[in-house]
Design a protein around this motif. Structure first.
Motif, PDB file in Angstrom:
ATOM      1  N   ALA A   1       0.853  -1.188   0.000  1.00  0.00           N
ATOM      2  CA  ALA A   1       0.000   0.000   0.000  1.00  0.00           C
ATOM      3  C   ALA A   1       0.891   1.242   0.000  1.00  0.00           C
ATOM      4  CB  ALA A   1      -0.912  -0.002   1.217  1.00  0.00           C
ATOM      5  N   PHE A   2       0.780   2.054  -1.039  1.00  0.00           N
ATOM      6  CA  PHE A   2       1.641   3.226  -1.176  1.00  0.00           C
ATOM      7  C   PHE A   2       1.315   4.263  -0.112  1.00  0.00           C
ATOM      8  CE2 PHE A   2       2.383   7.439  -3.263  1.00  0.00           C
ATOM      9  CZ  PHE A   2       3.760   7.388  -3.192  1.00  0.00           C
ATOM     10  N   GLN A   3       2.362   4.851   0.472  1.00  0.00           N
ATOM     11  CA  GLN A   3       2.215   5.885   1.493  1.00  0.00           C
ATOM     12  C   GLN A   3       2.478   7.257   0.864  1.00  0.00           C
ATOM     13  OE1 GLN A   3       4.940   3.316   4.137  1.00  0.00           O
ATOM     14  NE2 GLN A   3       3.871   4.622   5.614  1.00  0.00           N
ATOM     15  N   GLU A   4       1.409   7.999   0.644  1.00  0.00           N
ATOM     16  CA  GLU A   4       1.524   9.335   0.062  1.00  0.00           C
ATOM     17  C   GLU A   4       2.263  10.271   1.025  1.00  0.00           C
ATOM     18  OE1 GLU A   4       0.390  10.458  -2.851  1.00  0.00           O
ATOM     19  OE2 GLU A   4      -1.209   9.100  -3.511  1.00  0.00           O
ATOM     20  N   VAL A   5       3.002  11.236   0.449  1.00  0.00           N
ATOM     21  CA  VAL A   5       3.659  12.282   1.224  1.00  0.00           C
ATOM     22  C   VAL A   5       3.353  13.626   0.566  1.00  0.00           C
ATOM     23  CG1 VAL A   5       5.862  13.250   1.993  1.00  0.00           C
ATOM     24  CG2 VAL A   5       5.513  10.770   2.016  1.00  0.00           C
ATOM     25  N   GLU A   6       2.821  14.544   1.335  1.00  0.00           N
ATOM     26  CA  GLU A   6       2.500  15.865   0.801  1.00  0.00           C
ATOM     27  C   GLU A   6       3.755  16.521   0.232  1.00  0.00           C
ATOM     28  OE1 GLU A   6       0.461  20.104   2.239  1.00  0.00           O
ATOM     29  OE2 GLU A   6       0.748  18.459   3.666  1.00  0.00           O
ATOM     30  N   GLY A   7       3.629  17.033  -0.990  1.00  0.00           N
ATOM     31  CA  GLY A   7       4.742  17.714  -1.638  1.00  0.00           C
ATOM     32  C   GLY A   7       5.635  16.817  -2.478  1.00  0.00           C
ATOM     33  N   LEU A   8       5.391  15.498  -2.445  1.00  0.00           N
ATOM     34  CA  LEU A   8       6.157  14.566  -3.271  1.00  0.00           C
ATOM     35  C   LEU A   8       5.256  13.973  -4.350  1.00  0.00           C
ATOM     36  CD1 LEU A   8       8.316  12.477  -0.754  1.00  0.00           C
ATOM     37  CD2 LEU A   8       9.068  14.344  -2.232  1.00  0.00           C
ATOM     38  N   ASP A   9       5.743  13.951  -5.584  1.00  0.00           N
ATOM     39  CA  ASP A   9       5.014  13.284  -6.652  1.00  0.00           C
ATOM     40  C   ASP A   9       5.016  11.778  -6.432  1.00  0.00           C
ATOM     41  OD1 ASP A   9       4.597  15.716  -7.941  1.00  0.00           O
ATOM     42  OD2 ASP A   9       6.439  15.531  -9.130  1.00  0.00           O
ATOM     43  N   ARG A  10       4.069  11.111  -7.078  1.00  0.00           N
ATOM     44  CA  ARG A  10       4.098   9.654  -7.054  1.00  0.00           C
ATOM     45  C   ARG A  10       5.309   9.167  -7.853  1.00  0.00           C
ATOM     46  NH1 ARG A  10      -1.537   6.386  -6.779  1.00  0.00           N
ATOM     47  NH2 ARG A  10      -2.385   7.455  -4.950  1.00  0.00           N
ATOM     48  N   PRO A  11       5.892   8.049  -7.453  1.00  0.00           N
ATOM     49  CA  PRO A  11       7.082   7.566  -8.163  1.00  0.00           C
ATOM     50  C   PRO A  11       6.737   7.066  -9.559  1.00  0.00           C
ATOM     51  CG  PRO A  11       6.361   5.965  -6.540  1.00  0.00           C
ATOM     52  CD  PRO A  11       5.521   7.192  -6.321  1.00  0.00           C
ATOM     53  N   PRO A  12       7.638   7.252 -10.509  1.00  0.00           N
ATOM     54  CA  PRO A  12       7.381   6.749 -11.864  1.00  0.00           C
ATOM     55  C   PRO A  12       7.631   5.250 -11.969  1.00  0.00           C
ATOM     56  CG  PRO A  12       9.510   7.839 -11.772  1.00  0.00           C
ATOM     57  CD  PRO A  12       8.866   8.045 -10.430  1.00  0.00           C
ATOM     58  N   ALA A  13       7.118   4.670 -13.048  1.00  0.00           N
ATOM     59  CA  ALA A  13       7.345   3.253 -13.329  1.00  0.00           C
ATOM     60  C   ALA A  13       8.815   3.019 -13.676  1.00  0.00           C
ATOM     61  CB  ALA A  13       6.449   2.792 -14.462  1.00  0.00           C
ATOM     62  N   ILE A  14       9.253   1.783 -13.463  1.00  0.00           N
ATOM     63  CA  ILE A  14      10.617   1.364 -13.801  1.00  0.00           C
ATOM     64  C   ILE A  14      10.528   0.040 -14.547  1.00  0.00           C
ATOM     65  CG2 ILE A  14      12.845   0.597 -12.884  1.00  0.00           C
ATOM     66  CD1 ILE A  14      12.309   2.321 -10.421  1.00  0.00           C
ATOM     67  N   PHE A  15      11.273  -0.068 -15.647  1.00  0.00           N
ATOM     68  CA  PHE A  15      11.458  -1.331 -16.352  1.00  0.00           C
ATOM     69  C   PHE A  15      12.947  -1.475 -16.611  1.00  0.00           C
ATOM     70  CE2 PHE A  15       7.128  -0.054 -17.317  1.00  0.00           C
ATOM     71  CZ  PHE A  15       6.418  -1.233 -17.130  1.00  0.00           C
ATOM     72  N   THR A  16      13.562  -2.501 -16.053  1.00  0.00           N
ATOM     73  CA  THR A  16      15.010  -2.625 -16.153  1.00  0.00           C
ATOM     74  C   THR A  16      15.395  -4.089 -16.001  1.00  0.00           C
ATOM     75  OG1 THR A  16      17.108  -1.729 -15.310  1.00  0.00           O
ATOM     76  CG2 THR A  16      15.394  -2.209 -13.681  1.00  0.00           C
ATOM     77  N   HIS A  17      16.692  -4.359 -15.988  1.00  0.00           N
ATOM     78  CA  HIS A  17      17.219  -5.720 -15.850  1.00  0.00           C
ATOM     79  C   HIS A  17      18.447  -5.678 -14.960  1.00  0.00           C
ATOM     80  CE1 HIS A  17      19.047  -9.622 -16.874  1.00  0.00           C
ATOM     81  NE2 HIS A  17      17.830  -9.985 -17.251  1.00  0.00           N
ATOM     82  N   GLU A  18      18.694  -6.776 -14.266  1.00  0.00           N
ATOM     83  CA  GLU A  18      19.863  -6.833 -13.384  1.00  0.00           C
ATOM     84  C   GLU A  18      21.153  -6.486 -14.113  1.00  0.00           C
ATOM     85  OE1 GLU A  18      22.201  -9.820 -10.294  1.00  0.00           O
ATOM     86  OE2 GLU A  18      20.536 -10.618 -11.489  1.00  0.00           O
ATOM     87  N   GLU A  19      21.269  -6.858 -15.385  1.00  0.00           N
ATOM     88  CA  GLU A  19      22.487  -6.583 -16.141  1.00  0.00           C
ATOM     89  C   GLU A  19      22.781  -5.094 -16.265  1.00  0.00           C
ATOM     90  OE1 GLU A  19      21.793  -8.443 -19.854  1.00  0.00           O
ATOM     91  OE2 GLU A  19      22.128 -10.490 -19.114  1.00  0.00           O
ATOM     92  N   GLU A  20      21.762  -4.263 -16.106  1.00  0.00           N
ATOM     93  CA  GLU A  20      21.939  -2.819 -16.276  1.00  0.00           C
ATOM     94  C   GLU A  20      22.400  -2.130 -14.996  1.00  0.00           C
ATOM     95  OE1 GLU A  20      18.402  -1.126 -18.019  1.00  0.00           O
ATOM     96  OE2 GLU A  20      18.044  -2.937 -19.204  1.00  0.00           O
ATOM     97  N   HIS A  21      22.619  -2.881 -13.926  1.00  0.00           N
ATOM     98  CA  HIS A  21      22.964  -2.289 -12.637  1.00  0.00           C
ATOM     99  C   HIS A  21      24.233  -2.941 -12.082  1.00  0.00           C
ATOM    100  CE1 HIS A  21      19.010  -0.275 -12.369  1.00  0.00           C
ATOM    101  NE2 HIS A  21      18.599  -1.342 -13.044  1.00  0.00           N
ATOM    102  N   GLN A  22      25.201  -2.125 -11.780  1.00  0.00           N
ATOM    103  CA  GLN A  22      26.430  -2.613 -11.191  1.00  0.00           C
ATOM    104  C   GLN A  22      26.235  -2.844  -9.697  1.00  0.00           C
ATOM    105  OE1 GLN A  22      29.208  -3.370 -12.853  1.00  0.00           O
ATOM    106  NE2 GLN A  22      30.338  -3.993 -11.030  1.00  0.00           N
ATOM    107  N   PRO A  23      26.532  -4.035  -9.185  1.00  0.00           N
ATOM    108  CA  PRO A  23      26.391  -4.247  -7.738  1.00  0.00           C
ATOM    109  C   PRO A  23      27.283  -3.285  -6.955  1.00  0.00           C
ATOM    110  CG  PRO A  23      26.670  -6.341  -8.892  1.00  0.00           C
ATOM    111  CD  PRO A  23      26.943  -5.264  -9.892  1.00  0.00           C
TER     112      PRO A  23
END
Length: 273
Positions: free
Chosen positions: A144-166
């Motif tokens: 359940a998303f917790q709204e915060v006044e003054g913050l936009d809702r987070p955008p969608a993300i589509f990615t893959h583990e290969e695109e992120h360096q540990p």
């Protein structure tokens, strides 16, 4: 490309000759659901999903998960949903462990494969289909998303583990590292889903005790986990729930890498009611 493994439950039933004993445990501080528990008879079916079944690993429950639910979804070829999420407040994280999926979002189709991650904000319309020839399996984490006044809702993300360096943990020479799919400095997000990797012999060298609740699914390898007052041996396919402030540590004895998918709630004040 680095070789990676993502365990997916095979289903089926154990033979009648198997012993009844196992390592499944349910306590008020932690839960261990071993992979051998995830058989055909404990699957669930969901409204508006076709050719799909789910292993429900965690759900909000007194003395259990407080902030999230986690499913392993198994979608047969041709299956899926055009109305997957019934709750308008629910945000979604998806991590694929087998097969391929097509997620429709805002007029575009995103193809996901093992190692792919997707985040879908609360209130968004999306669809999911298995257009491939093989069964597709993915983790579905709902919060359940917790709204915060003054913050936009987070955008969608589509990615893959290969695109992120540990990112290596400090003073570990890279033997303990975290792959982050969401920017930890982005306050719009109120949950993180990461992959934690331990090389053989690596440890969490202290009893972590913190406010974040965890869902932890072992993708690869095996280790010994300290949970509250107990040492528990876990392997690929096992799931752990750790309540807030449950003391926790880990020793990855090998022989291979130990990796798990980790959920935690973040970036919000502690609720006072």
């Amino acid at each position: 490309m680095e070789n990676r493994s993502y365990y997916a439950p095979p289903g089926g039933l154990p033979p009648q000759t198997d012993l009844l004993s196992g390592k499944a445990v349910f306590t008020t501080a932690y839960v261990v659901i071993p992979r051998g528990v995830m058989t055909d008879i404990v699957t669930s079916y969901l409204p508006h999903w076709t050719n799909t079944r789910a292993w429900i690993l965690a759900r909000p429950l007194t003395g259990f998960s407080e902030t999230f639910s986690q499913y392993i979804m198994e979608v047969a070829p041709g299956g899926g949903s055009t109305k997957p999420e019934p709750e308008p407040r629910a945000e979604t994280a998806i991590f694929v462990v087998a097969g391929t999926l097509a997620i429709g979002y805002e007029g575009r189709v995103h193809t996901l494969r093992p190692g792919s991650f997707a985040f879908l904000p609360a209130g968004s319309a999306w669809t999911l289909q298995n257009d491939g020839a093989d069964v597709a399996t993915f983790h579905w984490i709902r919060k359940a998303f917790q709204e915060v006044e003054g913050l936009d809702r987070p955008p969608a993300i589509f990615t893959h583990e290969e695109e992120h360096q540990p990112g290596a943990m400090p003073d570990t020479d890279g033997r303990w590292a975290t792959t982050r799919f969401i920017d930890p400095a982005d306050m719009r997000y109120d949950m993180h889903v990461t992959i934690v990797t331990f090389e053989p012999g690596a440890v969490i060298p202290f009893m972590e005790t913190h406010v974040m609740e965890h869902g932890l699914y072992v993708l690869e390898g095996r280790a010994v986990y300290r949970l509250n007052e107990d040492w528990v041996e876990v392997q690929a396919g096992d799931f752990m729930w750790l309540r807030a402030f449950c003391p926790q540590a880990c020793y990855a004895g090998g022989p291979g890498r130990f990796r798990y998918l980790l959920y935690k709630d973040v970036n919000r004040h502690a609720s006072l009611w």
